[in-house]
Write an enzyme that holds these catalytic residues in place. Structure first.
Site, PDB file in Angstrom:
ATOM      1  N   GLY A 129     -13.599  -2.595  -0.962  1.00 29.56           N
ATOM      2  CA  GLY A 129     -13.523  -1.154  -0.748  1.00 29.56           C
ATOM      3  C   GLY A 129     -13.083  -0.792   0.646  1.00 29.56           C
ATOM      4  O   GLY A 129     -13.914  -0.458   1.507  1.00 29.56           O
ATOM      5  N   LEU A 130     -11.793  -0.811   0.903  1.00 30.23           N
ATOM      6  CA  LEU A 130     -11.245  -0.506   2.211  1.00 30.23           C
ATOM      7  C   LEU A 130     -10.458   0.801   2.217  1.00 30.23           C
ATOM      8  O   LEU A 130     -10.745   1.715   2.988  1.00 30.23           O
ATOM      9  CB  LEU A 130     -10.349  -1.655   2.683  1.00 30.23           C
ATOM     10  N   ARG A 276      22.701 -15.336 -24.465  1.00 33.62           N
ATOM     11  CA  ARG A 276      23.424 -14.090 -24.715  1.00 33.62           C
ATOM     12  C   ARG A 276      24.929 -14.310 -24.593  1.00 33.62           C
ATOM     13  O   ARG A 276      25.427 -14.853 -23.595  1.00 33.62           O
ATOM     14  CB  ARG A 276      22.968 -13.035 -23.694  1.00 33.62           C
ATOM     15  N   GLN A 344      19.423  -6.156 -14.410  1.00 34.02           N
ATOM     16  CA  GLN A 344      20.867  -5.969 -14.531  1.00 34.02           C
ATOM     17  C   GLN A 344      21.482  -7.032 -15.442  1.00 34.02           C
ATOM     18  O   GLN A 344      22.355  -6.730 -16.275  1.00 34.02           O
ATOM     19  CB  GLN A 344      21.518  -6.031 -13.141  1.00 34.02           C
ATOM     20  N   GLU A 371      -1.876  -4.572   0.202  1.00 37.72           N
ATOM     21  CA  GLU A 371      -2.306  -5.527   1.231  1.00 37.72           C
ATOM     22  C   GLU A 371      -1.369  -5.536   2.437  1.00 37.72           C
ATOM     23  O   GLU A 371      -1.067  -6.582   3.013  1.00 37.72           O
ATOM     24  CB  GLU A 371      -2.484  -6.923   0.646  1.00 37.72           C
TER      25      GLU A 371
END
Length: 387
Positions: A129-130, A276, A344, A371
């Site tokens: 909890g910061l 593909r 993409q 963070e």
């Protein structure tokens, strides 16, 4: 770990750990990732599986229920999980690096004996909890207050963007709070352990996020929360400094997770480029696709070397703040850049949430924010250089 960078090989125990977590990620995590992401549900069964494997106890001594490993072992696990599901990876990272580690680093023996066996088992989670509505990168702007009254800390305030803070197995939140004023007039910030069952503690409704949809994230409210004076974690007035140490370590872990995400995009793109076909041949036969994937691999490789280096310095007891920031900076940008390029390559399919690259595209942005933002990392690196 630096000595292994040039050979490209790790000791057998690390390789075996990585393989075990890789198999778990592919066979257990990946099949349910899309469902949890779409439904914004916490993956309790997956977390149970990680707990049974001992992943939450990787860097902790056996005397506290840990696996007796080290922080690099945790990073390897995070990299493998990050390849397929960042939500699951951040659940582990926050549970260990931000949840249990403050207790291990700064707790007294009684606190360690009470909390670490629960947290290292993975059957209970702790949160860090910061961050507050007005104190993100400027964590020194903390406004949550804790007043010592009749042998108890009375806590009032709010926290936001807190991971693992509202699950059914969350048992503890480590909270930074202003406990007084120093002689120089600055805030005295201390760290206090708050069990989630304490009256006045509320995990508010979960956020509706862009990504990390299977990760548990809540704002928290503390309204006259009373805990014993003995719940002070570490020395009074050292809470902010202690949390900065935790964040330095955590940046290496986030870098490892980011490398996993970056590599996951490479792996998916290689597979797709072979399968593909367009204009009568696999799209991977086109130099434009080849070069894009080659750059993606280069980013992942470079970022991996950076977090290996930072982890090696940390484990050897040498200064590592600059290297941790470099690793976090390079790896988070690699994850975001690779996610964009993978999307993409996949074309229209990359924009469909059923494909892992679409999740990585949504998930990876927070890696450049959480963070310590990219800008904070640049600031820290410059400061370490004496600029």
């Amino acid at each position: 770990m630096t000595e292994y960078l040039s050979t490209g090989s790790l000791p057998d125990e690390y390789q075996q750990l990585a393989k075990t977590v890789r198999d778990f990620a592919q066979n257990v995590v990946a099949p349910v990732s899309a469902e949890h992401d779409a439904n914004h549900t916490f993956p309790y069964a997956v977390v149970d599986g990680m707990a049974d494997m001992g992943l939450f106890g990787l860097p902790f001594p056996e005397e506290y229920g840990g696996m007796g490993g080290d922080y690099f072992a945790l990073c390897l696990a995070l990299e493998e999980l990050g390849k397929v599901d960042q939500s699951v990876a951040i659940t582990l990272e926050a549970g260990v690096s931000l949840g249990a580690m403050p207790v291990y680093r700064f707790g007294n023996e009684e606190q360690k004996q009470e909390w670490l066996p629960q947290l290292t088992s993975g059957k209970a989670l702790a949160a860090f909890g910061l961050t507050e509505p007005g104190a993100g990168s400027d964590a020194g702007g903390t406004r949550t207050k804790a007043e010592l009254v009749d042998g108890e800390w009375v806590i009032n305030g709010n926290k936001q963007f807190i991971t693992n803070s509202g699950t059914d197995i969350t048992k503890l939140v480590t909270v930074t709070a202003v406990t007084g004023t120093k002689e120089n007039g600055r805030k005295e910030i201390s760290t206090i352990l708050v069990p989630t069952s304490t009256p006045g503690f509320t995990a508010e409704p979960a956020y509706d996020k862009v990504g990390w949809n299977a990760s548990d994230t809540h704002p928290l409210t503390f309204q006259d929360v009373r805990v014993p004076e003995a719940n002070l974690l570490g020395e009074r007035g050292r809470g902010y400094a202690n949390f900065l140490r935790i964040l330095d370590e955590g940046r290496i872990a986030i870098a490892a997770l980011s490398v996993g995400a970056a590599q996951g995009c490479v792996d998916e793109s290689v597979r797709y480029a072979k399968e593909r076909e367009a204009f009568g041949r696999p799209i991977g036969a086109n130099q434009a696709i080849e070069f894009k994937i080659a750059r993606m691999e280069a980013r992942a490789h470079t970022a991996r070397a950076a977090y290996y280096d930072a982890a090696a310095l940390m484990l050897s007891g040498k200064p590592f703040k600059k290297q941790a920031s470099i690793a976090k900076l390079v790896a988070s940008e690699a994850a975001m850049d690779n996610a964009r390029d993978a999307t993409q390559i996949f074309g229209g399919y990359g924009f469909m949430n059923e494909y892992p690259v679409a999740r990585h595209y949504r998930d990876s942005k927070i890696l450049e924010i959480g963070e310590g933002t990219t800008e904070v990392q640049l600031m820290l690196i410059a400061r370490e250089l004496g600029v």
